[in-house]
Design a protein around this motif. Sequence first.
Motif, PDB file in Angstrom:
ATOM      1  N   UNK A   1       2.579  -4.246   3.302  1.00  0.00           N
ATOM      2  CA  UNK A   1       3.784  -4.858   2.559  1.00  0.00           C
ATOM      3  C   UNK A   1       4.328  -3.956   1.647  1.00  0.00           C
ATOM      4  N   UNK A   2       5.365  -4.130   1.004  1.00  0.00           N
ATOM      5  CA  UNK A   2       5.857  -3.367  -0.100  1.00  0.00           C
ATOM      6  C   UNK A   2       5.340  -3.852  -1.553  1.00  0.00           C
ATOM      7  N   UNK A   3       5.188  -2.940  -2.527  1.00  0.00           N
ATOM      8  CA  UNK A   3       4.612  -3.445  -3.929  1.00  0.00           C
ATOM      9  C   UNK A   3       5.838  -3.331  -4.773  1.00  0.00           C
ATOM     10  N   UNK A   4       6.279  -4.559  -5.494  1.00  0.00           N
ATOM     11  CA  UNK A   4       7.546  -4.841  -6.223  1.00  0.00           C
ATOM     12  C   UNK A   4       8.477  -4.105  -5.529  1.00  0.00           C
ATOM     13  N   UNK A   5       8.719  -4.424  -4.284  1.00  0.00           N
ATOM     14  CA  UNK A   5       9.997  -3.995  -3.654  1.00  0.00           C
ATOM     15  C   UNK A   5       9.959  -2.559  -3.159  1.00  0.00           C
ATOM     16  N   UNK A   6       8.814  -1.798  -3.504  1.00  0.00           N
ATOM     17  CA  UNK A   6       8.835  -0.379  -3.076  1.00  0.00           C
ATOM     18  C   UNK A   6       7.817  -0.166  -1.911  1.00  0.00           C
ATOM     19  N   UNK A   7       8.269   0.734  -0.885  1.00  0.00           N
ATOM     20  CA  UNK A   7       7.165   0.973   0.221  1.00  0.00           C
ATOM     21  C   UNK A   7       6.310   2.155  -0.569  1.00  0.00           C
ATOM     22  N   UNK A   8       5.069   2.131  -0.142  1.00  0.00           N
ATOM     23  CA  UNK A   8       4.016   3.079  -0.794  1.00  0.00           C
ATOM     24  C   UNK A   8       3.780   3.890   0.174  1.00  0.00           C
TER      25      UNK A   8
ATOM     26  N   UNK B   1      -3.707   3.974  -1.190  1.00  0.00           N
ATOM     27  CA  UNK B   1      -5.129   3.996  -1.583  1.00  0.00           C
ATOM     28  C   UNK B   1      -5.291   3.501  -2.922  1.00  0.00           C
ATOM     29  N   UNK B   2      -4.426   3.985  -3.931  1.00  0.00           N
ATOM     30  CA  UNK B   2      -4.655   3.770  -5.251  1.00  0.00           C
ATOM     31  C   UNK B   2      -4.571   2.140  -5.328  1.00  0.00           C
ATOM     32  N   UNK B   3      -3.415   1.710  -4.655  1.00  0.00           N
ATOM     33  CA  UNK B   3      -3.306   0.189  -4.742  1.00  0.00           C
ATOM     34  C   UNK B   3      -4.242  -0.887  -4.573  1.00  0.00           C
ATOM     35  N   UNK B   4      -4.897  -0.492  -3.269  1.00  0.00           N
ATOM     36  CA  UNK B   4      -5.941  -1.119  -2.816  1.00  0.00           C
ATOM     37  C   UNK B   4      -7.310  -1.060  -3.466  1.00  0.00           C
TER      38      UNK B   4
END
Length: 287
Positions: free
Chosen positions: A262-269, A275-278
Motif C-alpha cells: 500500500x502507498x504511504x501518504x499517497x507515495x509508493x515506497x 524496510x524503514x517504514x515497517x
Amino acid sequence: MESHYLSTLFDHSMRIIYGNDIAVKAIQEENFHPWPDGATVVKAVWEQVENEYGELRPGKFQNVQFMVKDTKKFKDTEGWGFAKFSTETRIPTGKTASFAKESCISCHRQLAEKTGYLFNVPLKTNPLPLNHWNMKPVNMYILTSLFLFQISCIPEKTSEQFSRIVFDPAGLKVITSSVNRQLGTMSILYGNSQSYQQALTESTGHTAGEEYSFVTWKYEGNPLYDGSDINGELLCVEHITTQRSQAGKVTITYELKQGKPMPVKGKSLNKLERIHYIIEHRPAILP
C-alpha cells in the motif's frame, strides 16, 4: 497454531483478537454451533493513536477480555466463561463470576447467536490467492481472506462458494497493528523474539536473526456489531529478515511474498523505504 485478527470500534479503540489451536480448528471446520470445549479467544484493547502517516496505531492499553468454552462449568452462559481485566494494573470486572450472567451473555445472545455467541468471527470472502505462502485454505471460515483484484478472467463466485481461511504467521508473534482509514486497510506486524526486542529498544541498529512479516488486509464493517470494523480480504504480505554477511555486517533483506504494498501518504515506497517504514513500528504493549 495461534492466530489473530483485528477490529476497531466506535469508541476509538483498537483490538487484536487471539485464538488458540482449538478455536482456530473450529473456524477452519466451521464447527462453532456450538464451539468445542477448550476453545479460547482473547481480545486485547488499546486506545487509538494517530501517527505522522495518518495511520491509527495502538496507544495506551485499556483492557484484555477472555472467553473460554467449558460446557459443564458455564451452563448458565451458553458454555462460555467470561473475564475482563482493565488498565495496566489488570483490575477485574465483577466481584464474582456471576457478572457474566448478569451482563456479558445477554448482549452476546442478542447479537451473536448465529456465530456461537462470538462477535468477532472472521468474515467469509472470495478465496482467490495469487499464491499460498503461509495460507491454510479450507472450505469454511477465514481469519484473513484473499485477493479480489486481478480476477477479470476468473468466473465470478457466488456467496455460497466463498470460504474462510486462517492466516498462519508461522510461529511469529504480534508486535503491533495499524489502521489506515484513507485506504480502508488494517495491518499486523509479526516478528520473532529478536525482532520484538528490537522494536522495544527503538534502536536503529539491528542484529542478525530478526524476522518480520507485515500483513495487510482490507477491512469491512462487522455485521454482528454496528460501529465495529474487522479485517477481510488479504491484500499484501511482506517479509523482512536480517543476516550477518561474510564481512561481519548485518544486512537486511526485503521480500514481497504476496500482493502489492500500500502507498504511504499517497507515495509508493521503494524497498529501502518499505524496510524503514515497517521496522519503525513500535510494539503494542501488554501489561
